[in-house]
Motif scaffolding. Sequence first.
Motif, PDB file in Angstrom:
ATOM      1  N   ARG A   1       0.831  -1.210   0.000  1.00  0.00           N
ATOM      2  CA  ARG A   1       0.000   0.000   0.000  1.00  0.00           C
ATOM      3  C   ARG A   1       0.865   1.260   0.000  1.00  0.00           C
ATOM      4  O   ARG A   1       0.514   2.271  -0.620  1.00  0.00           O
ATOM      5  N   ALA A   2       1.987   1.210   0.708  1.00  0.00           N
ATOM      6  CA  ALA A   2       2.877   2.375   0.790  1.00  0.00           C
ATOM      7  C   ALA A   2       3.706   2.549  -0.470  1.00  0.00           C
ATOM      8  O   ALA A   2       4.283   3.622  -0.694  1.00  0.00           O
ATOM      9  N   GLY A   3       3.802   1.490  -1.286  1.00  0.00           N
ATOM     10  CA  GLY A   3       4.577   1.569  -2.513  1.00  0.00           C
ATOM     11  C   GLY A   3       6.068   1.486  -2.297  1.00  0.00           C
ATOM     12  O   GLY A   3       6.847   2.128  -3.010  1.00  0.00           O
ATOM     13  N   VAL A   4       6.492   0.715  -1.296  1.00  0.00           N
ATOM     14  CA  VAL A   4       7.919   0.544  -1.012  1.00  0.00           C
ATOM     15  C   VAL A   4       8.249  -0.947  -0.970  1.00  0.00           C
ATOM     16  O   VAL A   4       7.373  -1.777  -0.715  1.00  0.00           O
ATOM     17  N   PRO A   5       9.515  -1.318  -1.210  1.00  0.00           N
ATOM     18  CA  PRO A   5       9.904  -2.727  -1.087  1.00  0.00           C
ATOM     19  C   PRO A   5       9.735  -3.201   0.359  1.00  0.00           C
ATOM     20  O   PRO A   5       9.766  -2.390   1.296  1.00  0.00           O
ATOM     21  N   ASN A   6       9.563  -4.501   0.528  1.00  0.00           N
ATOM     22  CA  ASN A   6       9.427  -5.044   1.876  1.00  0.00           C
ATOM     23  C   ASN A   6      10.720  -4.822   2.669  1.00  0.00           C
ATOM     24  O   ASN A   6      11.791  -5.254   2.238  1.00  0.00           O
ATOM     25  N   PRO A   7      10.636  -4.158   3.808  1.00  0.00           N
ATOM     26  CA  PRO A   7      11.848  -3.947   4.611  1.00  0.00           C
ATOM     27  C   PRO A   7      12.197  -5.205   5.410  1.00  0.00           C
ATOM     28  O   PRO A   7      11.359  -6.083   5.608  1.00  0.00           O
ATOM     29  N   LYS A   8      13.429  -5.271   5.855  1.00  0.00           N
ATOM     30  CA  LYS A   8      13.823  -6.335   6.774  1.00  0.00           C
ATOM     31  C   LYS A   8      13.211  -6.047   8.145  1.00  0.00           C
ATOM     32  O   LYS A   8      13.030  -4.893   8.519  1.00  0.00           O
ATOM     33  N   LEU A   9      12.908  -7.101   8.865  1.00  0.00           N
ATOM     34  CA  LEU A   9      12.304  -6.943  10.195  1.00  0.00           C
ATOM     35  C   LEU A   9      13.322  -7.306  11.273  1.00  0.00           C
ATOM     36  O   LEU A   9      13.946  -8.370  11.214  1.00  0.00           O
ATOM     37  N   TYR A  10      13.475  -6.402  12.245  1.00  0.00           N
ATOM     38  CA  TYR A  10      14.342  -6.633  13.398  1.00  0.00           C
ATOM     39  C   TYR A  10      13.508  -6.472  14.669  1.00  0.00           C
ATOM     40  O   TYR A  10      12.532  -5.720  14.693  1.00  0.00           O
ATOM     41  N   VAL A  11      13.904  -7.182  15.696  1.00  0.00           N
ATOM     42  CA  VAL A  11      13.218  -7.095  16.986  1.00  0.00           C
ATOM     43  C   VAL A  11      14.208  -6.611  18.039  1.00  0.00           C
ATOM     44  O   VAL A  11      15.314  -7.148  18.160  1.00  0.00           O
ATOM     45  N   VAL A  12      13.799  -5.590  18.775  1.00  0.00           N
ATOM     46  CA  VAL A  12      14.621  -5.041  19.861  1.00  0.00           C
ATOM     47  C   VAL A  12      14.242  -5.762  21.146  1.00  0.00           C
ATOM     48  O   VAL A  12      13.061  -5.785  21.517  1.00  0.00           O
ATOM     49  N   PRO A  13      15.203  -6.367  21.845  1.00  0.00           N
ATOM     50  CA  PRO A  13      14.889  -7.101  23.069  1.00  0.00           C
ATOM     51  C   PRO A  13      14.579  -6.165  24.236  1.00  0.00           C
ATOM     52  O   PRO A  13      15.392  -5.954  25.139  1.00  0.00           O
ATOM     53  N   SER A  14      13.384  -5.600  24.221  1.00  0.00           N
ATOM     54  CA  SER A  14      12.973  -4.664  25.270  1.00  0.00           C
ATOM     55  C   SER A  14      11.469  -4.748  25.452  1.00  0.00           C
ATOM     56  O   SER A  14      10.725  -4.928  24.481  1.00  0.00           O
ATOM     57  N   GLU A  15      11.026  -4.606  26.689  1.00  0.00           N
ATOM     58  CA  GLU A  15       9.599  -4.591  26.971  1.00  0.00           C
ATOM     59  C   GLU A  15       8.981  -3.227  26.714  1.00  0.00           C
ATOM     60  O   GLU A  15       7.774  -3.049  26.839  1.00  0.00           O
TER      61      GLU A  15
END
Length: 304
Positions: A83-97
Amino acid sequence: MAGMNQLKTLLLLALLSGLIVLAGYLLVGDEQGLYYGLGFAALSSFGSWYYSDRAALSAFKAKPTPREENPELFDRIEQLSDRAGVPNPKLYVVPSEALNAFATGRDPNHAAIALTEGIIKLLPADELDAVIAHELTHVRNRDTLTQAVAGTLSGSLTYLGRILTLGALYFPVARVGRRGNNPIAILFLLVVGPLAAALLRMAISRTREYAADAGAAEITQNPLALVRALETLESMSQEVPIHGNPAFAPLFIVNPLSKEGLMKLFLTHPPTEDRVERLKALAETQLEKSDALVETSKGLSPAA
């Protein structure tokens, strides 16, 4: 409007670079100082352009997430990216609550979105979609590069001032002709330069956040979901802070740093209350347009 924002950003970045060049001149006292400052600004800009994503992700210990761990989240990111018209970004997770998120990368083809463990667990689906859409707007507008370069130039000016001012105090580095150390250079590098850089960086960041909020409302067609998300993130950000390099604070969707004391003067994000009011106004506009379309369709439909 987008073109004007890009022009303003370029002017602000030019001012930051100019401050570094001026700092070099004041320290050395001749044209050679200009060349030193120009070279330092160029190296800082190139480094932030090429390494900004790795530096930001490393600062908060973000880890890449394989699709198998959360396929539903990946599917939603892909739909929102389309919908945004951008390539799929990589996903990262920050280990924080903590509840927060940011995007980084030198261009849309090298973008990454980082979500904290807390925001993935606690936000409802529609609110998390709104947060992701906000970050995708930053990617689409190339704000990730702008913020990285602005932050690096600001940091470069500050650290350049600290290091070389010590040299000016103890060695004959900063001179005006042969009259000895230049107190104006020392004052500029210790106080005026870093303060001006912080204010310029703040101006860049605040403008970009408003634009990203509007982009999220456009992508999701649900401004009120982002309103609820911002209110939740704002209330939780001070209770559960994120520990990391404060130079990357402008990347986050809400300010992750303390708001006590003098820190209020240097917040890189606009007040959440202002962002909420703008989003509510967008929601009213969308509703009015929707009602108008319904009325138009009724008028065009054949009589029974």
